[in-house]
Each structure stands twice: as C-alpha cells, then as structure tokens.
Write a protein that holds these residues in place. Structure first.
Motif, mmCIF file in Angstrom:
data_model
loop_
_atom_site.group_PDB
_atom_site.id
_atom_site.type_symbol
_atom_site.label_atom_id
_atom_site.label_comp_id
_atom_site.label_asym_id
_atom_site.label_seq_id
_atom_site.Cartn_x
_atom_site.Cartn_y
_atom_site.Cartn_z
ATOM 1 N N GLU A 391 1.178 -1.038 0.166
ATOM 2 C CA GLU A 391 -0.100 -0.135 0.173
ATOM 3 C C GLU A 391 0.719 0.732 -0.023
ATOM 4 O O GLU A 391 2.088 1.626 0.041
ATOM 5 N N SER A 392 0.426 2.105 -0.234
ATOM 6 C CA SER A 392 0.765 3.232 -0.365
ATOM 7 C C SER A 392 -0.123 4.650 0.294
ATOM 8 O O SER A 392 0.282 5.689 0.409
ATOM 9 N N ALA A 393 -0.721 4.489 1.324
ATOM 10 C CA ALA A 393 -1.389 4.813 2.300
ATOM 11 C C ALA A 393 -0.893 6.635 3.366
ATOM 12 O O ALA A 393 -1.317 7.286 3.817
ATOM 13 N N MET A 394 0.101 5.891 2.995
ATOM 14 C CA MET A 394 1.496 6.821 4.011
ATOM 15 C C MET A 394 1.962 8.111 3.190
ATOM 16 O O MET A 394 3.375 8.822 2.758
ATOM 17 N N GLY A 395 1.273 8.765 2.000
ATOM 18 C CA GLY A 395 2.133 9.838 1.549
ATOM 19 C C GLY A 395 2.708 9.221 -0.146
ATOM 20 O O GLY A 395 2.931 8.140 -0.506
ATOM 21 N N ALA A 396 4.213 9.385 0.173
ATOM 22 C CA ALA A 396 5.217 9.265 -0.574
ATOM 23 C C ALA A 396 5.593 8.005 0.110
ATOM 24 O O ALA A 396 6.497 7.116 -0.906
ATOM 25 N N ASN A 397 5.262 7.397 0.713
ATOM 26 C CA ASN A 397 5.582 5.996 1.061
ATOM 27 C C ASN A 397 5.006 4.742 0.178
ATOM 28 O O ASN A 397 4.714 4.642 0.259
ATOM 29 N N TRP A 398 6.532 4.113 -0.190
ATOM 30 C CA TRP A 398 6.463 2.637 -0.308
ATOM 31 C C TRP A 398 5.790 1.671 1.421
ATOM 32 O O TRP A 398 7.046 1.780 2.328
ATOM 33 N N SER A 399 4.932 1.063 1.360
ATOM 34 C CA SER A 399 4.861 0.482 2.924
ATOM 35 C C SER A 399 3.855 -0.734 2.249
ATOM 36 O O SER A 399 2.974 -0.328 1.790
ATOM 37 N N ILE A 400 4.319 -2.136 3.483
ATOM 38 C CA ILE A 400 4.258 -3.216 3.503
ATOM 39 C C ILE A 400 2.668 -3.168 4.077
ATOM 40 O O ILE A 400 3.043 -3.053 5.657
ATOM 41 N N ALA A 401 1.784 -3.446 4.654
ATOM 42 C CA ALA A 401 0.684 -4.266 5.978
ATOM 43 C C ALA A 401 1.102 -5.604 6.026
ATOM 44 O O ALA A 401 0.598 -6.319 4.832
ATOM 45 N N LEU A 402 0.806 -5.929 7.373
ATOM 46 C CA LEU A 402 1.228 -7.019 7.929
ATOM 47 C C LEU A 402 0.219 -7.343 8.440
ATOM 48 O O LEU A 402 -0.289 -6.238 9.865
ATOM 49 N N ARG A 403 -1.063 -8.497 8.913
ATOM 50 C CA ARG A 403 -1.430 -8.483 9.833
ATOM 51 C C ARG A 403 -1.659 -9.549 11.333
ATOM 52 O O ARG A 403 -0.936 -10.688 10.489
ATOM 53 N N GLY A 405 -2.656 -11.764 12.930
ATOM 54 C CA GLY A 405 -2.842 -13.334 12.741
ATOM 55 C C GLY A 405 -2.399 -13.827 11.503
ATOM 56 O O GLY A 405 -2.265 -15.246 12.006
ATOM 57 N N ASN A 406 -1.939 -13.416 11.004
ATOM 58 C CA ASN A 406 -1.295 -13.790 9.500
ATOM 59 C C ASN A 406 0.198 -14.532 10.305
ATOM 60 O O ASN A 406 0.902 -15.089 9.431
ATOM 61 N N LEU A 407 0.723 -12.912 11.029
ATOM 62 C CA LEU A 407 1.807 -13.321 10.932
ATOM 63 C C LEU A 407 2.989 -14.195 12.293
ATOM 64 O O LEU A 407 3.884 -14.691 11.985
ATOM 65 N N LEU A 408 2.095 -14.764 13.025
ATOM 66 C CA LEU A 408 2.801 -14.857 14.381
ATOM 67 C C LEU A 408 2.775 -16.367 14.150
ATOM 68 O O LEU A 408 3.625 -16.403 14.924
ATOM 69 N N PRO A 409 1.404 -17.058 13.438
ATOM 70 C CA PRO A 409 2.150 -17.806 13.522
ATOM 71 C C PRO A 409 2.848 -18.691 12.167
ATOM 72 O O PRO A 409 3.039 -19.693 12.692
ATOM 73 N N GLN A 410 3.243 -18.049 11.513
ATOM 74 C CA GLN A 410 4.649 -18.260 11.010
ATOM 75 C C GLN A 410 5.727 -17.877 12.012
ATOM 76 O O GLN A 410 6.620 -18.786 11.002
ATOM 77 N N VAL A 411 6.068 -16.557 12.190
ATOM 78 C CA VAL A 411 7.273 -16.616 12.526
ATOM 79 C C VAL A 411 7.146 -17.551 14.227
ATOM 80 O O VAL A 411 8.867 -17.228 14.636
ATOM 81 N N ASP A 412 7.277 -18.122 14.494
ATOM 82 C CA ASP A 412 6.791 -18.953 15.763
ATOM 83 C C ASP A 412 8.171 -19.807 16.360
ATOM 84 O O ASP A 412 9.041 -19.246 17.139
#
Length: 564
Positions: A391-403, A405-412
């Motif tokens: 997403e680019s919702a923060m103006g000129a910044n290129w950003s990636i959003a993670l949830r 619920g999807n992240l924590l089980p993977q990085v355990d």
C-alpha cells in the motif's frame, strides 16, 4: 539585503551621477552568497556586465559557487571561460566548475578543463626562471601573477586536491579505472601533490563499480605508507566502507569484517554507510545465515545508525527500512525485525496488536528503486509463507501491511533462520519451512566465521591482514572524526532537500545550527590598553591632535576634551 538591492536598482534607474560602481556591487556579493541567495548573486553579476563594469576575481568565484549550488554547469563553464579570457587566476574556480559538471554528468567538460589547466601549467613552467627544469606541473599560479604580491608561494595550492579529485571522479564515472590508478600513483611526481584520503576512496569505489575489486590490492601498499607517514590520514569512514565493499565483492568476507572490526574497536562513531557495506559484503559472499549478521544488526540498532528502525506501539510495530541499502541489508533488516516480533509474540502485549507495518521507501530514491525494494521485501515475505498487502497510504512512502493473525503463527519458529537461538530455546522448524528459508540464500554457505569480538582481537594471518591492520595508524582523532561526520551529514541533508524540492515533496524542517559557546578570555578587554604617555587609543584621530600620528589608532583626547 532587500533594502540594499532596492537602493542599487534605484541608483541604476536614475541619473548618471548615481550609477553604482564596482564597490557598490562588491558590498552585496558576499552577504548574498552567505545567505544562500544564489539566484540574486547571478542576477547581480549579470547586472555588472550590463552596466559596463568589470567584476573582480572573487566576484567570478562567488558567481561560479552560486552556479554550483543551483546545478548550472553551463553557466559556470561560461563564467570560467570569461576569467580565462581576462587573464585571471581561474584555476581556483576550476575545481568548483568541474565538480558541478560531474554532478550533471558532463564529464567531457571536466576533462577539457583539466587539459586546459595542464596546458597553462606547462606554459608557466617553460616561462619560469628555471626554464623547463621544474620537475612537476603545478596546476595553480603564483600570487604575483595577478595581485602583484611578491611574497612567493602558490595561491591556488589548496584547490589542487579538489581539481585532481574531480578528474578522478570523472574517470570513475566513465569507467577509466586504469587511468585513475595511473593518475593516483603519479600525482606527486607529476603535479607535486600527495593524494588525499578522498582520492583513494574514489579510486577504490571505481574498482568495485567496474567489477574489478582486485585492483584495490594495488592501493594498499601506498595507502599504508601514507598512514605511517601521516597519522590521522583517514579522517572518516568512507575509505573503509569502500574497502569493505571491495573485499566483499572479491568473496573475502573475513577481510571485510576485519576492517569493520578495526573501526568498531577504535571507539569512533560510525554511520549507516559502513554498516550497510558490511552487511552487503556478507550477503554477496554467501554469509547469510550466520550469527555475525545478527551481531551487526544488533550493534547498528543499538547505535541508532539507521534512525528509529523498529518502533513498538500498543497497537503493533513499525519497521523503517528507508536508510538501509537495497539488497541483503534490507533483507537482513526484515529478518531481524521478524525475529524481534517472534520474541515479543510470546508476551501478553501481542494480544493487543492490530497491525504490523513495514516502510520500505520514502519517495526520494531514484526512479524504479522504490518498486525494486518493495518487490524484494514482498517476495521475501511470500517465500516465508507470510501474507502481505502493498500500500501507499502514507503519502510518498512505499509500505507493506501485515496482519498479526497471519504473521504470528508463521514466525513462531524464528524467521531469522533455523538453528539460531531465540530466547533460551533452539528452533525446531519442519523440513518444509527449512527448505523455504534456505530458498532466499541461493549461494552455498561458506565455512563458519568468527564473531565480531574475535575479529577485533584476531592476529594477522598473512601480509594482506598486516597491511589492513596498519591502516589503524591512519585513523583520525575523535574530534576530527566527528567534525568530518558532521560535514557528511550536512551534505546528505542538502542533497535530500534538493531531491524533495525537485519532486515537489514537503521538505524536512531543519533545526537551527547550535554554536558552541566560547569561553570568555580572562583579563582581556575589547579596548586596547593605554599608551605609555597615559593617552587612550581611539578608532579615529581627533582633528585637534597636532602630534605626529605614528599610529592610526592613536589620538590625543586632551586637547578636544579640555575645551569641552
């Protein structure tokens, strides 16, 4: 200054008797340039020519400096040509003109100016009293060439390293590395000037950019001799950063880390550039899953070289990768962040997390670099089975959003890599995840490397290691090092503001510079002491003083004050 400019304009529009002269313009040039009003400096310079006046030499120098600030290489070259036509000492302004030509990629003009300087230097050598027996070409003229000053010496000698470095930079950008090495080695015998630290930095960077990092080995003997001859020769981290990158490109991460450990063990402050180069050297050499990567990341985060890299809030966590280089550094920053997220996920605060965000670029990168960085991070997350949304919702910044619920089980299992300790336990990833993690490291893992502390205390194993250790004698003192870092930071801020203005982005507000308070001089007054006859010195002699005025600051107040 605005009132003064208005007064000059009124003088130009009135009768002949009120026309401004050279002194009128001279009073405005320096204040305008000191206030960074470069457009008005050039306008005033052209007004002088329009009025039929002949600017002085330092007026030309200030006008060329204004062109350099505005990136107007054609204008600077034209003004330099006027100086040459008038027989002025144009070599002092040649360095500034060559620098702005390099910035606008007009390297042919840089070479033309350099050849003109060499031609004029050869003519001066032939016309010198000693004839052609002078051993070296001096690219600068004597003081008595223009000013009639017979004190001897060379006025433009301090500009010599900037002229020669501008030529080296042009050779670097055009891929003429062999000529750059030849110029560096013959600089003393040909031009009577020793190479500076920045000269070695430019040539080392040129060797890496044309994929011939092995040429850096030719620089080491002369560089070691210079460090032994002049302690403090290496005034900042730029030379070490280029050498670290060269050894990483040669596939010798051990020597690259030896140089980094040399800087770290000296206790001198370091910036993000040397950390990025060290991580890149490890990545291109295949050292991607070893503990030393985490040690570098932890040291950089603790020192704050990348700014607020990780920001924890009650609603989640923010990772800012804008100050990390593209390639393995930002991937290493991502893996370090995932490891920290996995470590914090075992606490109670993770239940309040709503969103995790990664800022990959801030919009000031070259065209196409933001997309490349965002794709690199997205592909790495997808290889770890972590869903993400660009997403680019923060103006000129290129950003990636993670949830969460999807992240924590993977990085355990620990996203930093299998087998790396997280907390007090070792990871036990499944075979599928092990294959997924190792897919990001395509090269074969080399033999295990030492830790950073072991590199600091390691003894040299061959002649190359001994030469690298000898560079420590050339490290500058803390005061000189910090002063150079401040200059580099100021130059980077100016460049960033210029890029933001060119892309119509909001500029970053700058803090006013803080001046160091000067200690008061005890026992000294701003007024000179009295003369032996008891009279006090004044700035202007009184007209009633009939004594011989042997001192312009002396006056006899007795006659004037006695009548009052």
């Amino acid at each position: 200054l605005d009132d003064a400019l208005l007064l000059v304009e009124q003088m130009r529009s009135t009768g002949v008797g009120c026309k401004p002269d050279v002194g009128t313009y001279d009073a405005l040039f320096t204040p305008l340039k000191s206030s960074a009003r470069d457009e008005e400096v050039l306008s005033l310079f052209e007004q002088m020519h329009g009025d039929g006046l002949m600017p002085l030499e330092h007026h030309y120098v200030l006008a060329i400096s204004a062109c350099a600030a505005l990136l107007k290489s054609s204008k600077a070259n034209a003004i330099l040509y006027r100086m040459q036509e008038r027989g002025m000492r144009y070599d002092r302004a040649a360095a500034t003109t060559m620098s702005v030509c390099n910035k606008e990629r007009r390297y042919d003009v840089t070479f033309d100016i350099f050849e003109t300087l060499r031609h004029d230097a050869a003519k001066r050598r032939q016309s010198a009293p000693t004839g052609g027996n002078q051993p070296a070409l001096r690219l600068w003229s004597r003081r008595d060439g223009i000013d009639g000053d017979n004190r001897g010496g060379y006025e433009g000698a301090e500009e010599a390293p900037f002229v020669l470095n501008a030529v080296l930079e042009a050779m670097r950008r055009t891929g003429r590395v062999s000529e750059a090495l030849e110029l560096l080695f013959e600089m003393k015998s040909t031009f009577d000037w020793l190479p500076q630290r920045s000269s070695y930095t430019i040539v080392a960077a040129a060797c890496v950019e044309i994929n011939r990092p092995g040429l850096v080995m030719k620089l080491l003997p002369q560089l070691v001799r210079e460090c032994n001859r002049q302690p403090g020769f290496i005034g900042c981290e730029l030379l070490h950063a280029e050498l670290i990158g060269a050894f990483g490109a040669m596939g010798e991460p051990g020597r690259a880390m030896r140089l980094f450990a040399q800087l770290h063990g000296s206790g001198l402050p370091l910036r993000a550039k040397v950390f990025n180069r060290a991580l890149t050297a490890l990545g291109v050499s295949g050292v991607r899953r070893q503990r030393i990567n985490y040690e570098l990341m932890a040291l950089g985060v603790e020192s704050g070289v990348w700014g607020p890299l990780i920001t924890w809030t009650r609603s989640g966590c923010l990772l800012d990768l804008c100050r990390m280089n593209t390639g393995w550094p930002i991937l290493m920053g991502l893996h370090y962040w995932l490891r920290e997220v996995a470590r914090h996920a075992r606490g109670e605060r993770c239940t309040e997390w709503r969103e995790l965000r990664i800022i990959v670029a801030d919009g000031t990168e070259p065209n196409g670099k933001g997309e490349k960085r965002i794709n690199l991070i997205r592909n790495e997350l997808l290889s770890l089975d972590i869903p993400c949304v660009v997403e680019s919702a923060m103006g000129a910044n290129w950003s990636i959003a993670l949830r969460p619920g999807n992240l924590l089980p993977q990085v355990d299992f620990g996203a930093f890599g299998p087998g790396v300790e997280i907390g007090e336990r070792r990871d036990t990833p499944t075979l599928k995840r092990r294959r997924t993690l190792f897919a990001s490291a395509a090269r074969v893992e080399p033999k295990p490397m030492k830790s950073l502390s072991e590199f600091i205390s390691a003894a040299p194993s061959d002649e190359v290691d001994r030469r690298l250790d000898a560079l420590k004698k050339g490290l500058a003192t803390l005061d000189v090092w910090q002063h150079q870092l401040e200059r580099l930071d100021a130059a980077e801020r100016v460049t960033a503001q210029r890029v933001r203005r060119a892309r119509r982005m909001p500029t970053i507000p700058e803090e006013p510079p803080t001046r160091r308070p000067k200690a008061p001089k005890a026992g000294l007054s701003r007024w000179p002491p009295a003369f032996p006859d008891g009279h006090r010195p004044w700035s202007t002699p009184h007209p009633e003083d009939l004594r011989p005025r042997d001192n312009v600051f002396r006056a006899a107040p007795a006659a004037g004050r006695s009548r009052r």
